[in-house]
Design a protein around this motif. Structure first.
Motif, PDB file in Angstrom:
ATOM      1  N   TRP A 253      -2.169  69.444  58.026  1.00 60.45           N
ATOM      2  CA  TRP A 253      -3.263  70.406  57.720  1.00 60.45           C
ATOM      3  C   TRP A 253      -3.429  71.792  57.048  1.00 60.45           C
ATOM      4  N   GLY A 254      -4.826  72.215  56.143  1.00 62.68           N
ATOM      5  CA  GLY A 254      -4.616  73.055  55.525  1.00 62.68           C
ATOM      6  C   GLY A 254      -4.258  72.259  53.800  1.00 62.68           C
ATOM      7  N   GLY A 255      -3.639  71.502  53.866  1.00 61.68           N
ATOM      8  CA  GLY A 255      -3.388  70.910  52.728  1.00 61.68           C
ATOM      9  C   GLY A 255      -4.346  69.345  52.357  1.00 61.68           C
ATOM     10  N   GLY A 256      -3.836  68.185  52.382  1.00 58.42           N
ATOM     11  CA  GLY A 256      -4.913  67.684  52.166  1.00 58.42           C
ATOM     12  C   GLY A 256      -4.570  66.234  53.129  1.00 58.42           C
ATOM     13  N   TYR A 257      -3.797  65.530  51.460  1.00 62.61           N
ATOM     14  CA  TYR A 257      -3.757  64.285  52.154  1.00 62.61           C
ATOM     15  C   TYR A 257      -2.729  63.553  50.738  1.00 62.61           C
ATOM     16  N   ALA A 258      -1.445  62.973  51.606  1.00 65.79           N
ATOM     17  CA  ALA A 258      -0.126  62.046  50.958  1.00 65.79           C
ATOM     18  C   ALA A 258      -0.366  60.618  51.417  1.00 65.79           C
ATOM     19  N   LEU A 259       0.105  59.846  50.459  1.00 66.95           N
ATOM     20  CA  LEU A 259       0.549  58.318  50.531  1.00 66.95           C
ATOM     21  C   LEU A 259       2.005  58.744  51.172  1.00 66.95           C
ATOM     22  N   SER A 260       2.598  58.358  51.850  1.00 64.12           N
ATOM     23  CA  SER A 260       3.940  58.621  53.574  1.00 64.12           C
ATOM     24  C   SER A 260       4.573  57.686  52.183  1.00 64.12           C
ATOM     25  N   CYS A 261       4.972  56.962  51.104  1.00 65.69           N
ATOM     26  CA  CYS A 261       6.106  56.023  51.060  1.00 65.69           C
ATOM     27  C   CYS A 261       5.874  56.159  49.442  1.00 65.69           C
ATOM     28  N   ASP A 262       7.520  54.869  49.255  1.00 61.72           N
ATOM     29  CA  ASP A 262       7.235  54.770  48.079  1.00 61.72           C
ATOM     30  C   ASP A 262       6.689  53.922  47.359  1.00 61.72           C
ATOM     31  N   SER A 263       6.243  53.890  46.100  1.00 60.02           N
ATOM     32  CA  SER A 263       5.153  52.846  45.591  1.00 60.02           C
ATOM     33  C   SER A 263       6.420  52.027  44.918  1.00 60.02           C
TER      34      SER A 263
END
Length: 263
Positions: A253-263
């Motif tokens: 919230w207030g930032g954006g989105y993130a993929l919360s895992c290691d590729s």
């Protein structure tokens, strides 16, 4: 000219003819196919007439079943949906369309509540037009969404590994699919594949909407552009066990989105 201020279809078409005579800088549509879905004939028919005069191919539907038949046949490049469709529901229709097609969607509604507009956008709609409306405004919004959609389709996904992995999933870049551990495949649209590739290339990094738009579409974000939110919502439905409580593609919230895992 406001579309619904006239009493019958003949009067509306006559007014539209006057509007067309005064129009300037008209832009040919390159035979794009527009599906108009509205249970009111006094809206559906004149809108179709006006768009045909602007070079579009038009299909008309008065209910959800007629609309889905057109979409399933691949006979439209955009759908313009009335939110209230008599016994049907435009929001439910949008959900059904999103199961089989990534065509742009514009909602029409006589309601002005902000909550309803937000619901429509979160369901995957690309714009929202309030009734009564000027047909030239609708035309401008249709062209704007089609231009954006064309730009998205023309940008190729970043060149990277053909099948990068993330959080138990594999992204099949050439085929635009995600593959689960059991081998089950989910098809992705061009926009979804491109956005997911960006997240995989930046694991555990919060990316703002502006950054994501720039990375995926090569342009600065419009202040009212909800296309990133729409794509994130669609991707979550394909990779999350519970899209309502995402564990992989998280909102900050207030930032954006993130993929919360290691590729």
């Amino acid at each position: 000219m406001v579309l619904v201020q006239y009493k019958d279809i003949a009067a509306i078409k006559a007014a539209l003819c006057q509007c067309l005579e005064r129009s300037w800088g008209s832009e040919v549509s390159s035979n794009k196919r527009i599906l108009i879905v509205d249970d009111e004939e006094a809206i559906r028919e004149p809108v179709g007439y006006y768009l045909e005069s602007q070079g579009f191919e038009v299909s008309l539907a008065s209910n959800a079943s007629e609309a889905l038949a057109v979409v399933n046949n691949g006979d439209c490049d955009m759908a313009v949906l009335d939110v209230m469709l008599g016994e049907d529901d435009g929001f439910s229709l949008c959900r059904e369309i999103r199961k089989v097609s990534d065509v742009p969607v514009i909602f029409l509604s006589g309601r002005t509540e902000e909550t309803e507009r937000i619901i429509g956008l979160e369901l995957g709609a690309d714009d929202y037009v309030i009734k009564p409306f000027n047909p030239r405004e609708l035309l401008a919004r249709i062209r704007s969404v089609l231009r954006r959609f064309k730009a998205e389709e023309s940008v190729q996904p970043p060149q990277a590994a053909a099948q990068p992995t993330f959080g138990g999933w594999t992204l099949d870049v050439p085929n635009q699919e995600v593959i689960a551990k059991d081998g089950t495949r989910q098809a992705l649209s061009t926009g979804e594949a491109r956005l997911l590739q960006v997240f995989i290339n930046h694991p555990n990094v919060v990316l703002t909407r502006d950054q994501l738009l720039e990375m995926t579409q090569g342009r600065q974000a419009n202040a009212f552009d909800r296309s990133i939110d729409n794509y994130v919502s669609r991707i979550r439905k394909k990779i999350e066990a519970n899209p309502g409580e995402p564990k992989l593609l998280k909102t900050h919230w207030g930032g954006g989105y993130a993929l919360s895992c290691d590729s």
